[in-house]
Write a protein that holds these residues in place. Sequence first.
Motif, PDB file in Angstrom:
ATOM      1  N   LYS A  75      -6.908  -7.628   3.428  1.00 28.20           N
ATOM      2  CA  LYS A  75      -6.122  -8.853   3.518  1.00 28.20           C
ATOM      3  C   LYS A  75      -5.644  -9.072   4.948  1.00 28.20           C
ATOM      4  O   LYS A  75      -5.588  -8.152   5.750  1.00 28.20           O
ATOM      5  CB  LYS A  75      -4.904  -8.766   2.579  1.00 28.20           C
ATOM      6  CG  LYS A  75      -5.247  -8.681   1.104  1.00 28.20           C
ATOM      7  CD  LYS A  75      -3.975  -8.611   0.270  1.00 28.20           C
ATOM      8  CE  LYS A  75      -4.280  -8.473  -1.215  1.00 28.20           C
ATOM      9  NZ  LYS A  75      -4.968  -9.660  -1.749  1.00 28.20           N
ATOM     10  N   LEU A  77      -2.821  -9.277   7.267  1.00 32.38           N
ATOM     11  CA  LEU A  77      -1.482  -8.699   7.164  1.00 32.38           C
ATOM     12  C   LEU A  77      -0.812  -8.608   8.530  1.00 32.38           C
ATOM     13  O   LEU A  77      -1.470  -8.640   9.565  1.00 32.38           O
ATOM     14  CB  LEU A  77      -1.568  -7.284   6.568  1.00 32.38           C
ATOM     15  CG  LEU A  77      -2.242  -7.111   5.219  1.00 32.38           C
ATOM     16  CD1 LEU A  77      -2.365  -5.624   4.875  1.00 32.38           C
ATOM     17  CD2 LEU A  77      -1.481  -7.847   4.126  1.00 32.38           C
ATOM     18  N   GLN A 111       1.733 -10.517   3.873  1.00 32.31           N
ATOM     19  CA  GLN A 111       0.454 -11.214   3.840  1.00 32.31           C
ATOM     20  C   GLN A 111       0.596 -12.509   4.630  1.00 32.31           C
ATOM     21  O   GLN A 111       1.552 -13.265   4.452  1.00 32.31           O
ATOM     22  CB  GLN A 111       0.022 -11.516   2.404  1.00 32.31           C
ATOM     23  CG  GLN A 111      -1.378 -12.077   2.320  1.00 32.31           C
ATOM     24  CD  GLN A 111      -1.919 -12.088   0.903  1.00 32.31           C
ATOM     25  OE1 GLN A 111      -1.224 -11.733  -0.046  1.00 32.31           O
ATOM     26  NE2 GLN A 111      -3.170 -12.495   0.747  1.00 32.31           N
TER      27      GLN A 111
END
Length: 241
Positions: A75, A77, A111
């Motif tokens: 992801k 991040l 995130q």
Amino acid sequence: MGMRFNVADLQRQFRELETIAGRFLRRGSENKLSAAADQLDMIARNKHETRNWQIDDPLRTILSNGDCERDGRGKKLAGCLSFVWTMRSAGNNVVELVDDGKASTVISIHQIIDEDPASTMDCESNCIQKWNIDVVTSTGAPGPTFHAQVANKENVPVPRLPSLLISPADCLDYLLGELFQDRWREHQIGHTRIRSFSRSQQKRFRALLEEHLVWLDDIGDCSAWSSLKSQRPSENLFLSR
């Protein structure tokens, strides 16, 4: 539990890491490391005063664009880190944690939805993981002296997971290593300032691990783990021997 630390060593950790980690931190965040190093001079000079050594406005990392996974498919991040240690001077360029004071480093991972590099990141929004690395400052407090606790909805204090991380600089090294699995290590290799930071970290880790070995030789009538988690190191463990 007045754990003692050499002021010059703590400052060196922060100033070396500012240089090493600068490109992994958002603009302005690297300056927080040198500011924290400078705070220690004031604490060391005022022997009878108790002060907080801290970064209260969290420093922020740059975007980890999938780099939390080695295949680059993780992801998007970014991380935040702040800390507060309640300290006072112990003389001779040494500072000590105050009994029953604060000694906690807070780490959070977020995130990133808005990929605009000029945007600011709120360290409270889009948080997907948050934990703190604590140093026990009370003899009777539960858990290992150095432990991690993960935030939870019920605000329960367990589990207290044993940790090898000691200083806030160790915690930042860890955070960057998690967000940038390969890039952080590759960046360190060959960096002109890494040896100084690494030697300082090595001494802390070695001192703590050697202390654990001593404790394991005298576990008494309980399990080895129960004995280890209740032991408290000497206050001068991290001073030069």
